[in-house]
Design an enzyme around this catalytic site. Structure first.
Site, mmCIF file in Angstrom:
data_model
loop_
_atom_site.group_PDB
_atom_site.id
_atom_site.type_symbol
_atom_site.label_atom_id
_atom_site.label_comp_id
_atom_site.label_asym_id
_atom_site.label_seq_id
_atom_site.Cartn_x
_atom_site.Cartn_y
_atom_site.Cartn_z
ATOM 1 N N GLU A 50 0.868 -1.193 0.000
ATOM 2 C CA GLU A 50 0.000 0.000 0.000
ATOM 3 C C GLU A 50 0.891 1.224 0.000
ATOM 4 O OE1 GLU A 50 -2.322 0.927 3.553
ATOM 5 O OE2 GLU A 50 -0.875 -0.105 4.789
ATOM 6 N N ASN B 31 -11.418 -2.503 5.326
ATOM 7 C CA ASN B 31 -10.153 -2.903 5.953
ATOM 8 C C ASN B 31 -10.199 -2.521 7.420
ATOM 9 O OD1 ASN B 31 -7.138 -3.580 5.941
ATOM 10 N ND2 ASN B 31 -7.141 -1.477 6.731
ATOM 11 N N GLU B 32 -9.902 -3.460 8.295
ATOM 12 C CA GLU B 32 -9.849 -3.181 9.743
ATOM 13 C C GLU B 32 -10.985 -2.234 10.127
ATOM 14 O OE1 GLU B 32 -5.791 -2.225 10.912
ATOM 15 O OE2 GLU B 32 -5.129 -4.213 10.272
ATOM 16 N N TYR C 64 -0.453 -8.932 13.851
ATOM 17 C CA TYR C 64 0.942 -8.486 13.846
ATOM 18 C C TYR C 64 1.630 -9.010 15.084
ATOM 19 C CZ TYR C 64 0.167 -5.493 9.838
ATOM 20 O OH TYR C 64 -0.095 -5.041 8.569
ATOM 21 N N GLU D 114 -2.962 -9.672 6.567
ATOM 22 C CA GLU D 114 -1.781 -8.904 6.987
ATOM 23 C C GLU D 114 -1.129 -9.638 8.145
ATOM 24 O OE1 GLU D 114 -2.510 -4.700 7.785
ATOM 25 O OE2 GLU D 114 -3.945 -4.599 6.136
ATOM 26 N N GLN E 57 4.841 -5.788 4.934
ATOM 27 C CA GLN E 57 4.446 -5.610 3.556
ATOM 28 C C GLN E 57 5.646 -5.985 2.690
ATOM 29 O OE1 GLN E 57 2.684 -1.723 2.922
ATOM 30 N NE2 GLN E 57 1.316 -1.920 4.688
HETATM 31 O O1 AHR Z 1 0.501 -2.628 7.425
HETATM 32 C C1 AHR Z 1 0.347 -1.396 8.067
HETATM 33 C C2 AHR Z 1 -1.058 -1.107 8.521
HETATM 34 O O2 AHR Z 1 -1.370 -2.001 9.545
HETATM 35 C C3 AHR Z 1 -2.165 -1.301 7.524
HETATM 36 O O3 AHR Z 1 -2.386 -0.179 6.730
HETATM 37 C C4 AHR Z 1 -3.348 -1.553 8.393
HETATM 38 O O4 AHR Z 1 -4.332 -2.341 7.769
HETATM 39 C C5 AHR Z 1 -2.768 -2.204 9.623
HETATM 40 O O5 AHR Z 1 -3.237 -1.678 10.799
#
Ligand code: AHR
Length: 510
Positions: free
Chosen positions: A25, A173-174, A256, A323, A371
């Site tokens: 992105e 998204n989220e 994450y 993600e 990413q």
């Molecule tokens: O990958 C970074 C960000 O993390 C993304 O834009 C978002 O979807 C997530 O919180």
């Protein structure tokens, strides 16, 4: 240590290649500088896409690339990114502290060209927050319509004669945070509207079948919030179960591996305890996947059967991890935004995470690393004319052998810092051996359920676990040939350096 037995009869399921997918992105340097430099740049490029990064990605054959976000998608208007470059509006990007002008030079056509060059399928995430179902539908029409409608003709005028045939569409998204601070109920109700607005692209010339089978991917929960994620999924499906339901093909969970206890600590500064902590924490994703898969199953089971004619079948909804990656505190201070260096610690968690997906290939069908370039758990880092590959890149490359193979059941070694995964393809067996011990070597006795011979192997090793690839030393950590395992009476002994990964290829003995 105990002998690790690989039983070729204990099959777990097929490994979808889509588990090795990517996410990009416009955040920090991911798109501009990372992938896009523009045709006028002195940096060699393919129609504006930087050649070094594209060539590197092409070797990896990324199955799917997700774009435009992430959070960027929540305010992205696709029309800003089509047509002659000089006529595109300049907007401003506040995404995750990027704070830069957005020239919109990388838009739909540039993304599709990237996918085409590297052989990936595109996944487009629509703007559910500041966009509308009409804007989404127009984008679909622009991308996928074969018949000469105004939008299809506009696409042709912009250089794409043939439709892009985009299959994967993310709806929001989220949505629980930056994507609208929604509740599971408000999202489920918005989702109904968006999911029902999809054109179906049925063509009479195509025997009344859709020309492209579009998949609706719902925004799943925040994998990092143990209580909220359970409630989110339960309540989302409960809400969808009220009255008639829309189609649903995928559910996009994000997770994450947060390393934020000491936010100012650099990504390559850690002691053994901190090394162990980050590695141990990446395993939470496996629990999240199993928990969410069960909640999805229960949620779908509880959906009421519809009455009368024209019933919608219950959805077969795939769990997707859209993600994932390590997120070190330093990313918040680094420039460009969320830039991270990658050490062997990141390579090991990358390998362990891919093995979580491999082991659970019956449960999770697609996953995108966050990413690809210059952001968080990157595979590629660029800085002007410099482009280096991180050790995470090598892991993706070494692991390609597992794609479309069959995962095998392997017992967990008693040594908690040793991790093993194996898959089989016909007569070939591929084994990942990860020594997550920062300081100690390991000798691993291996045996098989039938006689095997060693073919070849690759090893990713480092002189110091804090090392990383830099422009001065771009290949400091690079995969090379592994040693040949020692033959024993009933198998092999593999030697593993501290903080290292091996992928070994064995085949049935003739
Ligand atoms: O990958 C970074 C960000 O993390 C993304 O834009 C978002 O979807 C997530 O919180």
């Amino acid at each position: 240590m105990e002998t690790i037995k690989i039983d070729l009869r204990k099959e777990r399921g097929k490994i979808n290649k889509e588990l090795h997918s990517h996410f990009i992105e416009f955040l920090g340097g991911c798109i501009y500088d990372g992938l896009w430099v523009g045709e006028a740049s002195e940096i060699p490029n393919y129609e504006g896409l930087r050649k070094d990064a594209v060539d590197a990605l092409k070797k990896l054959e990324p199955p799917v690339i997700r774009w435009p976000g992430g959070c960027y998608a929540d305010t992205y208007h696709w029309r800003n990114g089509i047509g002659p470059g000089e006529q595109r509006p300049v907007t401003y990007n506040e995404n995750f502290g990027t704070y830069e002008k957005d020239s919109n030079q990388f838009g739909t056509h540039e993304f599709m060209r990237l996918c085409e060059l590297v052989g990936a399928k595109p996944w487009l995430n629509i703007n559910m927050m500041t966009g509308s179902p009409a804007e989404m539908r127009d984008w679909m029409e622009y991308c996928n319509r074969e018949e000469p409608t105004a939008l299809a003709l506009e696409r042709k005028a912009n250089g794409a004669e043939k439709p892009f045939g985009v299959e994967f569409w993310g709806i929001g998204n989220e949505v629980w945070a930056g994507g609208g601070n929604m509740t599971p109920q408000s999202y489920a109700n918005e989702y109904r509207k968006y999911a029902s607005s999809f054109p179906n692209f049925i063509s009479l010339e195509n025997g009344g079948k859709p020309r492209v089978a579009m998949k609706r991917i719902a925004s799943g929960p925040d994998g990092n919030k143990p209580k909220e994620r359970v409630e989110w999924t339960k309540q989302f499906f409960e809400e969808l179960g009220k009255f008639r339901r829309p189609a649903l093909d995928g559910y996009d969970l994000h997770f994450y591996n947060w390393n934020l206890d000491n936010p100012e600590q650099k990504e390559n500064e850690f002691d053994e305890k901190e090394w162990d902590q980050v590695i141990a924490d990446c395993f939470e994703l496996e629990d999240v996947i199993l928990e969410q898969a069960e909640l999805i199953r229960k949620g779908i089971d509880a959906l009421p059967e519809e009455e009368g004619y024209f019933k919608t079948p219950k959805p077969a909804c795939d769990l997707i991890v859209g993600e994932w990656g390590n997120w070190h505190g330093a990313a918040f201070y680094n420039r460009p935004a969320l830039y991270q260096q990658c050490t062997m610690r990141d390579a090991i968690t990358t390998a362990l995470t891919l093995d979580i997906f491999h082991r659970n290939c019956e449960t999770v069908k697609m996953a995108c690393v966050a990413q690809t370039v210059n952001v968080l758990n990157s595979l590629i880092l660029t800085d002007g004319a410099d482009c280096i590959l991180t050790p995470n890149y090598d892991v993706f490359e070494m692991y390609k052998v597992h794609r479309e193979g069959t995962a095998l059941e392997t017992a967990r070694p008693e040594d908690e810092k040793l991790h093993i995964f194996a898959s089989v393809k016909g007569e070939d067996v591929y084994i990942n051996l990860i020594n997550a011990d920062m300081t100690r070597e390991k000798e691993v006795p291996l045996s098989f359920s039938s006689p095997m011979e060693f073919v070849s192997g690759q090893a990713l090793e480092c002189a110091d676990p804090h090392d990383c690839n830099t422009k001065e030393e771009p290949d400091k950590i690079r995969a090379g040939e592994s040693g040949t395992p020692e033959r024993t009476e009933d198998g092999f002994i593999v030697k593993l350096k501290p903080a290292s990964i091996q992928v070994l290829h064995f085949t049935v003995q003739k």
